[in-house]
Design an enzyme around this catalytic site. Sequence first.
Site, PDB file in Angstrom:
ATOM      1  CD  GLN A  12      -2.547   1.330   2.648  1.00 48.29           C
ATOM      2  OE1 GLN A  12      -3.585   1.955   2.563  1.00 48.29           O
ATOM      3  NE2 GLN A  12      -2.197   0.673   3.732  1.00 48.29           N
ATOM      4  CE1 TYR A 125       3.186  -5.212  11.594  1.00 51.64           C
ATOM      5  CE2 TYR A 125       2.127  -3.846  13.263  1.00 51.64           C
ATOM      6  CZ  TYR A 125       2.727  -3.976  12.023  1.00 51.64           C
ATOM      7  OH  TYR A 125       2.872  -2.868  11.209  1.00 51.64           O
TER       8      TYR A 125
HETATM    9  N1  LIG Z   1      -1.077  -0.555   7.261  1.00 52.86           N
HETATM   10  C1  LIG Z   1      -1.054   0.059   8.455  1.00 52.86           C
HETATM   11  O1  LIG Z   1      -2.098   0.417   9.008  1.00 52.86           O
HETATM   12  C2  LIG Z   1       0.267   0.333   9.123  1.00 52.86           C
HETATM   13  C3  LIG Z   1       0.253   0.955  10.393  1.00 52.86           C
HETATM   14  C4  LIG Z   1       1.486   1.211  11.011  1.00 52.86           C
HETATM   15  C5  LIG Z   1       2.672   0.864  10.387  1.00 52.86           C
HETATM   16  N2  LIG Z   1       2.642   0.261   9.176  1.00 52.86           N
HETATM   17  C6  LIG Z   1       3.922  -0.092   8.525  1.00 52.86           C
HETATM   18  O2  LIG Z   1       3.984   0.596   7.298  1.00 52.86           O
HETATM   19  C7  LIG Z   1       4.730  -0.161   6.344  1.00 52.86           C
HETATM   20  C8  LIG Z   1       3.952  -0.273   5.055  1.00 52.86           C
HETATM   21  O3  LIG Z   1       2.707  -0.917   5.321  1.00 52.86           O
HETATM   22  P1  LIG Z   1       1.647  -1.194   4.172  1.00 52.86           P
HETATM   23  O4  LIG Z   1       0.316  -0.799   4.689  1.00 52.86           O
HETATM   24  O5  LIG Z   1       2.136  -0.648   2.876  1.00 52.86           O
HETATM   25  O6  LIG Z   1       1.713  -2.794   4.172  1.00 52.86           O
HETATM   26  P2  LIG Z   1       1.361  -3.827   3.004  1.00 52.86           P
HETATM   27  O7  LIG Z   1       0.395  -3.235   2.052  1.00 52.86           O
HETATM   28  O8  LIG Z   1       1.017  -5.098   3.692  1.00 52.86           O
HETATM   29  O9  LIG Z   1       2.745  -3.980   2.250  1.00 52.86           O
HETATM   30  C9  LIG Z   1       3.796  -4.749   2.747  1.00 52.86           C
HETATM   31  C10 LIG Z   1       4.577  -5.259   1.567  1.00 52.86           C
HETATM   32  O10 LIG Z   1       5.677  -6.004   2.068  1.00 52.86           O
HETATM   33  C11 LIG Z   1       5.904  -7.036   1.152  1.00 52.86           C
HETATM   34  N3  LIG Z   1       6.674  -8.132   1.727  1.00 52.86           N
HETATM   35  C12 LIG Z   1       6.305  -8.985   2.706  1.00 52.86           C
HETATM   36  N4  LIG Z   1       7.299  -9.879   2.913  1.00 52.86           N
HETATM   37  C13 LIG Z   1       8.293  -9.563   2.031  1.00 52.86           C
HETATM   38  C14 LIG Z   1       9.550 -10.135   1.734  1.00 52.86           C
HETATM   39  N5  LIG Z   1      10.014 -11.203   2.392  1.00 52.86           N
HETATM   40  N6  LIG Z   1      10.317  -9.567   0.762  1.00 52.86           N
HETATM   41  C15 LIG Z   1       9.862  -8.492   0.100  1.00 52.86           C
HETATM   42  N7  LIG Z   1       8.678  -7.896   0.330  1.00 52.86           N
HETATM   43  C16 LIG Z   1       7.892  -8.446   1.274  1.00 52.86           C
HETATM   44  C17 LIG Z   1       4.513  -7.521   0.748  1.00 52.86           C
HETATM   45  O11 LIG Z   1       4.596  -8.187  -0.484  1.00 52.86           O
HETATM   46  P3  LIG Z   1       3.581  -9.410  -0.798  1.00 52.86           P
HETATM   47  O12 LIG Z   1       2.218  -8.835  -0.741  1.00 52.86           O
HETATM   48  O13 LIG Z   1       3.988  -9.851  -2.149  1.00 52.86           O
HETATM   49  O14 LIG Z   1       3.834 -10.408   0.271  1.00 52.86           O
HETATM   50  C18 LIG Z   1       3.766  -6.197   0.649  1.00 52.86           C
HETATM   51  O15 LIG Z   1       3.784  -5.709  -0.677  1.00 52.86           O
HETATM   52  C19 LIG Z   1       5.050  -1.483   7.041  1.00 52.86           C
HETATM   53  O16 LIG Z   1       6.350  -1.406   7.582  1.00 52.86           O
HETATM   54  C20 LIG Z   1       4.046  -1.560   8.181  1.00 52.86           C
HETATM   55  O17 LIG Z   1       4.537  -2.317   9.257  1.00 52.86           O
HETATM   56  C21 LIG Z   1       1.473  -0.019   8.522  1.00 52.86           C
END
Ligand SMILES: NC(=O)c1ccc[n+]([C@@H]2O[C@H](COP(=O)([O-])OP(=O)(O)OC[C@H]3O[C@@H](n4cnc5c(N)ncnc54)[C@H](OP(=O)(O)O)[C@@H]3O)[C@@H](O)[C@H]2O)c1
Length: 281
Positions: A12, A125
């Site tokens: 995302q 997490y």
């Molecule tokens: N979403 C929230 O509400 C939230 C809140 C606080 C903090 N965050 C942090 O913000 C950051 C971005 O979150 P987001 O919402 O963009 O999450 P997301 O949509 O779940 O994206 C995470 C990405 O990481 C990739 N990934 C997982 N394992 C991997 C690996 N081994 N090698 C390479 N890529 C890998 C996934 O790819 P696949 O789909 O192909 O597995 C996915 O595209 C993260 O660090 C998260 O912890 C998010």
Amino acid sequence: MKKVIVLGGNGQLAQCIRHVDTKELDIVFFGSKEVNILEESHLKEVFEETLPDVVINCAAYTAVDVAEDEPLRAAAVNAQAPELIAHLCEKHDAIWIHISTDFVFDGNTPAPRTESDFPNPINTYGKTKLLGEEIIRRTWFKHVIIRTSWLYSEFGSNFLKTMLRLGLEREELGIIYDQIGTPTYAIDLAEALVEIATLDPPAFGVYHYSNEGTASWFDFAHSIFSLTGSKVLLKPMLTSQYPTKARRPSYSVMDKSKIKEAFNLTIPHWRDSLERCIKRI
Ligand SMILES: NC(=O)c1ccc[n+]([C@@H]2O[C@H](COP(=O)([O-])OP(=O)(O)OC[C@H]3O[C@@H](n4cnc5c(N)ncnc54)[C@H](OP(=O)(O)O)[C@@H]3O)[C@@H](O)[C@H]2O)c1
């Protein structure tokens, strides 16, 4: 022109970076199929081919509830992979921008958390994300760790998109009102990341970034349905009425003074950002 690589390039947040003005940056995105951050050989190859000045790590294990059953997988992606990346950043003298979470806090103190407050995660997490932060801090000093919260956008899966879908399927929805935090439009965070990657950081370390203001999930849902003119009936629910595998902090608002001052950022209020996002969907 600074060379930037984004890992987790199809998530995302990374998709949001693809959609903002990246100004003076030469950015290359790597999805999980091109670069698995658990594979040292993939990472090495990418660093050697691109010679990045800045690395933005958007890759993470983000399935908060599933992590309770898969702690080792969550730790591998959120803590062990960051160690590999940190060593490569050090070798190539690259600045590392890493994304972390408000879930490093236990949520027991009803006041905005600062970067110097003691973290105490209450789910797997959050524990793995904190471990990742600690590993980065002791491995490579040129890091900017940004803790964010409640991300939503027009991309990927998130609370806003779930509400829009459920609003069409249901007449009534129960939404939790005793968890307080700040919804954050991932496009706003993406713009901040571009700004940070463009500047030379005045100081390395941990920063907090979310939109301004506070909300419960109920407030967030109520605003979504008011802005979209939905007639769905919202019922306030307690966390105890909606048990989940992973516990969530009951108060996870973060103080953003440090990032605003360091990078001269103006952060929009979550209600204004929500309105902008809904207009784009
Ligand atoms: N979403 C929230 O509400 C939230 C809140 C606080 C903090 N965050 C942090 O913000 C950051 C971005 O979150 P987001 O919402 O963009 O999450 P997301 O949509 O779940 O994206 C995470 C990405 O990481 C990739 N990934 C997982 N394992 C991997 C690996 N081994 N090698 C390479 N890529 C890998 C996934 O790819 P696949 O789909 O192909 O597995 C996915 O595209 C993260 O660090 C998260 O912890 C998010």
